[in-house]
Design an enzyme around this catalytic site. Structure first.
Site, short mmCIF file in Angstrom:
data_model
loop_
_atom_site.label_atom_id
_atom_site.label_comp_id
_atom_site.label_asym_id
_atom_site.label_seq_id
_atom_site.Cartn_x
_atom_site.Cartn_y
_atom_site.Cartn_z
N ASP A 423 -2.29 -0.26 -9.51
CA ASP A 423 -2.43 0.11 -8.10
C ASP A 423 -1.01 0.29 -7.53
O ASP A 423 -0.04 -0.13 -8.15
CB ASP A 423 -3.19 -1.01 -7.37
CG ASP A 423 -3.34 -0.73 -5.89
OD1 ASP A 423 -3.56 0.44 -5.54
OD2 ASP A 423 -3.24 -1.68 -5.09
N LYS A 424 -0.90 0.89 -6.37
CA LYS A 424 0.42 1.08 -5.76
C LYS A 424 0.67 0.06 -4.67
O LYS A 424 1.52 -0.81 -4.80
CB LYS A 424 0.56 2.51 -5.20
CG LYS A 424 1.93 2.76 -4.56
CD LYS A 424 2.04 4.15 -3.98
CE LYS A 424 1.24 4.28 -2.69
NZ LYS A 424 1.85 3.50 -1.58
N PHE A 588 -10.81 3.34 12.70
CA PHE A 588 -10.40 4.15 11.55
C PHE A 588 -11.44 4.03 10.43
O PHE A 588 -11.97 2.96 10.16
CB PHE A 588 -9.05 3.65 11.03
CG PHE A 588 -8.55 4.39 9.81
CD1 PHE A 588 -7.77 5.52 9.94
CD2 PHE A 588 -8.89 3.95 8.54
CE1 PHE A 588 -7.31 6.19 8.82
CE2 PHE A 588 -8.44 4.61 7.42
CZ PHE A 588 -7.64 5.74 7.56
N LYS A 593 -10.14 9.39 8.67
CA LYS A 593 -8.70 9.21 8.48
C LYS A 593 -7.95 9.18 9.80
O LYS A 593 -6.78 9.59 9.88
CB LYS A 593 -8.13 10.30 7.57
CG LYS A 593 -8.67 10.28 6.15
CD LYS A 593 -8.03 11.36 5.29
CE LYS A 593 -8.48 11.28 3.85
NZ LYS A 593 -9.94 11.46 3.70
N ARG A 641 5.05 6.15 4.94
CA ARG A 641 3.65 6.40 5.28
C ARG A 641 3.63 6.97 6.69
O ARG A 641 4.11 6.33 7.64
CB ARG A 641 2.85 5.10 5.21
CG ARG A 641 2.81 4.50 3.82
CD ARG A 641 2.54 3.01 3.85
NE ARG A 641 1.17 2.70 4.25
CZ ARG A 641 0.19 2.43 3.38
NH1 ARG A 641 0.45 2.44 2.09
NH2 ARG A 641 -1.01 2.13 3.79
N THR A 721 -3.92 5.35 -6.97
CA THR A 721 -3.77 4.91 -5.59
C THR A 721 -4.64 5.73 -4.66
O THR A 721 -4.99 6.87 -4.96
CB THR A 721 -2.29 5.01 -5.15
OG1 THR A 721 -2.16 4.66 -3.78
CG2 THR A 721 -1.77 6.44 -5.34
N ASP A 723 -3.51 6.45 -1.72
CA ASP A 723 -2.54 7.05 -0.79
C ASP A 723 -2.43 8.55 -1.00
O ASP A 723 -2.91 9.10 -1.99
CB ASP A 723 -1.17 6.40 -0.99
CG ASP A 723 -0.54 6.07 0.36
OD1 ASP A 723 -0.81 6.81 1.32
OD2 ASP A 723 0.22 5.09 0.44
N ASP A 829 -4.16 -5.75 -6.68
CA ASP A 829 -4.12 -6.93 -5.83
C ASP A 829 -5.20 -6.95 -4.75
O ASP A 829 -5.31 -7.93 -4.01
CB ASP A 829 -2.75 -7.02 -5.13
CG ASP A 829 -2.58 -5.96 -4.06
OD1 ASP A 829 -2.10 -6.29 -2.97
OD2 ASP A 829 -2.97 -4.81 -4.30
#
Length: 1091
Positions: A423-424, A588, A593, A641, A721, A723, A829
């Site tokens: 994962d990121k 959200f 998004k 981000r 990810t 993202d 995580d």
């Protein structure tokens, strides 16, 4: 349409080729898929595909690779190699499914205080994670044990000793080892089952029982969705006006709720009160729910139970994790089958040499029993104890503190990994957000120029408060610029003020203040008259990005000091409190998004709709501009981000019209989400673009050297990810997941089979470059070209999959396992990583800011990503090497005594008579050799520092050379040689009585085993020396009590000693010489480093 284009292979007529390129659909394709001449098309067409693939229908092409594999394995070979087990399992699953046919889930109506009105029967409100009950425990545990070939074989052998014609020894020599193994297993399962029972009992005893007058509370959902941030939950408004708590049971009201769903982020229902005039209808959403497995963190609550037991969201989202079996265990199982074939062959040879005299089939079975020690039952015990020892060593390693081994059956997997899927956010990065950039279109502010923004905010609010003669409630700074200031300065100042105010208002953050008592450890809401001291305040939100934004507005002078369901208060640099009433809030979601809020300024009455979200969602909502797309790309390349912030002013009439349509949509039972979204979207038009924010998620400590170490170890790393593509690509570069010398191929978005075909061809021509692909494009490629895509992706040094859902993450893991056959490791995580972790051969969880859900579901839990380096390079190496040596040595121990039995039987006219009986056989596998053999779990070929310094050593482990048919054959030859020497030597040197043969051969056997352990050891540990002498001492001491087997007078003579010594030297000395020569002329790679 392009997705209807037939993709024909090269060896087809030119007419078909022309048809492909002259079709109308092909002519209408995007320019990037148009190629200049036909010859280049023909070169691209094959894509490593067979004609068989193209001649099949498009819809089922992606099933071809698996179909071909399964077709090859059908028939007798398939049945023998495991097909029978598959058929039995399928039949049993079918029967279980019939017996446990699931009840259909339905929507329900729950009346307050009137349970008798509920006609349906619902599941008991209890959680049950136990595997067995009182009746199924023993049968279930026995089935799990005897489904393995090794244990099933020994059960048959032990049972055969009840048949007088087949009995060849004492019953306890067979049943004692088997009983020990089963007892250990049953006790271990019973302890685990009791722990599950206690956890279930503790969970089922928890109740919610309190009420809050304020109508809201905070809950923690880290055990449900992996997020540690607190969520604000809202009570049903009409029940908050009741005078007393008991009035809840006197009103005529009910809740209508949708049927149980998997989705933990949505809920549709209505609350109806029929005894009021008019009847009250209130819509219920996710904000009105408290799911099971969440914790009331602040405030108190009373609720009506809607879903119970198996129908709760947490239970429905819990998948039964697969029982993971290590590759080493599978390899040993194959070797066990090979040993069984050798056992049968040896028995047949003995009966054949006997001449099939008399009841030969009975003799055949007796020989099978005599040689049964070829397959040692102690193999399973030694390996399980070894695994437990490795787990203990991992948890006691001071260099990786906090590491927990949750699955003790697969530590060797840490040394066999080829693919690492990570994962990121929170894994490679810290999930600690820092505000880095504010862009207004014409001007950009970074961390070094934030003081300019602060001065603008101070000036804006000082002007308005001075003009209003101390009125502290005004919230609109003077827009009338001073004549001395330049025009551009006024414009920028006004825009900065609007942007900061929008960021300070558009969020779901709530400030929480520590209680005055300070001893209860609880928190409470801040009241308006409370002292809003900065040291006492903490922010809670569902996203760390939101907290970072609000903390930044505080740093530049505009502080969020209080928030409840209906209003929020901001404190200006001058200390004045500004109040805004919250009219609507749109949270959200992963689909939209974006999030929005409608507020009314208390002082001016102005109504403003603020919205912020991802650039892909906001670009079509804001007014036309020429800078947003470019600047979003620039920030993403910096690893930031991004969020786009916009606003829209509403008149009172506009808002009232919207509110009526919005409330009507929220009361809908069918398609509520669609109707609500449609109403909200009516507002999301031509919004004024205020600013673009950039927040940085910092890398974890030592991520770069750790990834470099893993890459040098030959491990291919895939980053999965959720993202966006630009941010994922930037993190891949900054973390050195992709080295500086490597190119990156960004897979263009594809939606059809034709696009995927041509894009894969473009990718095929690239060499040694990392791949970046989005989840949507990945789905299309896997639908039509699964085998080809995985084959190409596996050749890449690194792969980045962005916009991945949790289900897609798990699917990618299973694809790699299926297509490559290599061992995979997943590390994450958050709760969204659990499915990936459970699907991988080895799952590693990090205890991070997203909670402990991933850590609890993983096989291994670590506290920092950098610990994975030592976990794999040191502990993975040691676990695999030690288990490989231990397993082969235990098999050698059984082979050598079986060889001696074969020599003995052949010398004595192929008689099926045992060489050693009773306690000798039991003692040989236990107190005489157990401690030195098990001490191999302390052996190591390379020091930890060396393994970390030269990660290239790890590549040898993935090839499986420590345990293979080659090494196994070497041990078989050693066993045959030593067994033959020991038995023939004893027969040559024995004097008058048969008992002397037993004494000489058995003593030489024990000494040979102890010396072979010493020969196998690469690094001595003081416990190994103790084990050697302890076992030798036990044997010498027991000689005095073995009158039944040995002649005590003979074993105390010098003759006995020199004969035993001579045989032992002949059996061991040549092997020591061979080992010395091999290390001198063909040393292993690690010995070159250590020397």
């Amino acid at each position: 349409m392009a997705d209807q284009i037939p993709l024909h292979p090269v060896p087809r007529s030119a007419q078909r080729r022309a048809a492909y390129y002259t079709s109308a659909a092909a002519a209408q394709r995007h320019n990037r898929y148009q190629v200049e001449d036909e010859s280049s098309h023909l070169d691209e067409m094959p894509l490593m595909m067979s004609e068989e693939g193209f001649e099949n229908d498009e819809s089922d092409y992606h099933t071809l690779p698996r179909a071909r594999i399964s077709q090859r394995r059908r028939g007798l070979e398939w049945f023998i190699c495991g097909g029978w087990k598959f058929l039995c399992t399928s039949c049993s699953d079918w029967l279980i499914n019939i017996c446990r046919r699931k009840k259909e889930l339905k929507a329900r109506t729950v009346w307050l205080g009137c349970p008798e009105k509920c006609e349906e029967k619902y599941p008991k409100n209890a959680i049950k994670n136990q595997k067995y009950n009182v009746f199924t425990f023993i049968p279930g545990v026995l089935y799990e044990q005897f489904k393995f070939f090794l244990n099933l074989y020994f059960l048959v052998v032990s049972c055969s000793q009840f048949v007088p014609a087949l009995k060849i020894g004492y019953l306890y020599t067979y049943w004692a080892p088997l009983g020990f193994v089963l007892t250990v297993t049953v006790v271990r399962e019973a302890v685990d089952e009791f722990r599950r029972y206690k956890r279930d009992k503790e969970m089922n005893s928890q109740l919610y029982s309190k009420l809050t007058v304020r109508g809201s509370c905070f809950i923690r959902t880290d055990q449900l969705d992996g997020e540690t941030d607190w969520k604000l939950k809202v009570a049903v408004s009409c029940t908050q006006r009741l005078p007393a708590l008991g009035d809840l049971f006197s009103i005529n009201a009910y809740v209508y709720a949708q049927k149980p769903q998997l989705d933990i982020h949505s809920f549709e229902g209505t609350f109806t009160r029929e005894d009021s005039d008019p009847a009250v209808h209130e819509s219920l959403s996710i904000e009105n729910t408290l799911w099971a497995s969440t914790v009331v963190a602040s405030g108190t609550v009373i609720g009506v139970v809607i879903y119970t037991g198996k129908e709760t969201r947490s239970v429905m989202n819990t998948s039964n994790p697969k029982n993971k079996v290590g590759l080493l265990d599978l390899e040993l199982n194959q070797l066990t089958k090979a040993l069984f074939l050798a056992l049968v062959a040896l028995s047949v040879v003995m009966v054949t040499l006997q001449g099939f005299v008399g009841p030969w089939y009975r003799n055949l079975f007796r020989f099978l029993l005599l040689f049964s020690y070829i397959i040692p039952i102690s193999l399973r015990v030694n390996l399980d104890m070894g695994k437990a020892a490795y787990g203990w060593m991992i948890m006691k390693d001071d260099n990786i503190p906090g590491t927990v081994v949750r699955t003790s059956t697969i530590p060797e997997e840490l040394g066999r990994l080829v693919y690492l899927l990570t994962d990121k956010t929170g894994t490679l990065t810290q999930n600690e957000m820092i505000f880095k950039r504010l862009h207004l279109g014409t001007v950009s502010y970074g961390t070094d120029t934030m003081d300019e923004i602060q001065s603008h905010i101070i000036n804006s609010y000082s002007q308005v408060h001075s003009q209003n003669s101390g009125n502290s409630t005004s919230s609109t700074p003077s827009r009338k610029p001073q004549s001395s200031a330049p025009k551009v300065r006024k414009s920028v100042s006004s825009r900065i003020h609007e942007a900061v105010k929008a960021i300070a208002l558009c969020h779901n953050v709530t400030p929480v203040y520590e209680s005055r008592a300070g001893v209860s450890g609880e928190t409470e809401y801040a009241e308006v008259d409370q002292d809003f001291s900065d040291e006492n305040r903490a922010y809670q939100a569902s996203s760390p990005d939101e907290v970072a934004l609000v903390q930044w507005t505080e740093s530049v002078g505009l502080t969020l000091v209080n928030r409840d369901l209906t209003s929020m208060q901001l404190k200006t640099p001058g200390g004045h409190i500004l109040t805004y009433y919250i009219l609507q809030i749109f949270p959200f979601t992963s689909e939209s998004k974006r999030m929005g809020i409608i507020v009314r300024d208390e002082s001016s009455g102005e109504i403003t709709f603020y919205m912020k979200g991802a650039d892909v969602a906001m670009s079509t909502i804001v007014q036309y501009n020429d800078w947003l797309e470019e600047e979003c790309g620039n920030m993403a390349r910096e690893g930031l981000r991004t969020l786009v912030v916009a606003k829209k002013s509403l008149t009172e009439e506009q808002y009232q019209d919207f509110e009526s349509r919005y409330n009507q949509a929220k009361l809908s039972i069918h398609d509520r989400n669609l109707k609500v979204a449609a109403v909200v979207e009516s507002l999301e038009r031509e919004m004024e673009l205020l600013c673009l924010t950039g927040v940085e998620d910092q890398l974890q400590a030592d991520v770069r050297p750790t990834l470099e170490m893993l890459r040098n170890a030959g491990i291919k790393i895939w980053m999965l990810t959720g993202d966006k593509l630009e941010t994922a690509t930037c993190i891949a570069k900054s973390s050195h997941l992709v080295s500086r010398t490597q190119d990156i191929h960004i897979f263009r978005p594809v939606t059809t089979r034709g696009e995927a075909h041509l894009e894969l061809n473009a990718f095929r021509r690239k060499h040694d470059c990392a791949l970046v692909i989005s989840g949507d494009s990945l789905e299309v490629c896997l639908k039509y070209y699964e085998h080809e895509f995985v084959e190409l992706a596996c050749q890449c040094p690194a792969v980045v999959c962005c916009r991945c859902s949790p289900t897609q993450k798990a699917h990618i893991v299973k694809l790699l396992q299926h297509h490559t056959g290599k061992r995979t490791c997943a590390i994450g995580d958050g709760g969204n990583d659990v499915s990936m972790i459970q699907a991988a051969d080895c799952g590693i969880g990090i205890e991070g800011k997203e909670g402990k859900q991933a850590s609890l579901a993983a096989d291994f839990s670590i506290t920092q990503f950098k610990h994975i380096g030592r976990l794999l390079m040191v502990h993975g190496r040691n676990s695999y090497k030690r288990s490989a040596a231990l397993g082969q040595f235990v098999m050698h121990r059984g082979l050598i005594i079986s060889t001696m039995q074969a020599v003995f039987s052949s010398v004595f006219y192929f008689a099926s008579v045992p060489l050693y009986q009773g306690f000798l056989m039991v003692g040989y596998a236990t107190i005489y050799t157990m401690f030195p053999v098990f001490s191999l779990v302390l052996d190591q070929d390379v020091k930890p520092e060396m393994a970390l310094l030269y990660p290239e050593l790890y590549k040898d482990l993935t090839k499986g050379r420590s345990l293979s048919f080659k090494t196994f054959l070497i041990w078989v030859l050693i066993s045959i040689y030593q067994g033959g020497i020991l038995m023939y030597g004893a027969l040559l040197l024995f004097e008058s009585e048969f008992v002397h043969v037993v004494a000489i051969s058995f003593t030489a056997l024990i000494l040979t085993e102890l010396l072979m352990v010493a020969l196998t050891i690469r690094t001595w540990h003081w416990l190994m020396v103790v084990a050697e002498f302890l076992s030798l001492g036990c044997y010498v001491a027991s000689l005095a009590f073995l009158n039944e087997y040995f002649d005590v007078a003979f074993i105390t003579t010098v003759t006995f000693l020199w004969k035993v010594s001579a045989i032992t030297v002949v059996s061991c000395l040549p092997l020591y010489i061979l080992k010395y020569l091999k290390r001198k002329f063909s040393p292993p790679s690690y010995s070159k480093l250590t020397s």
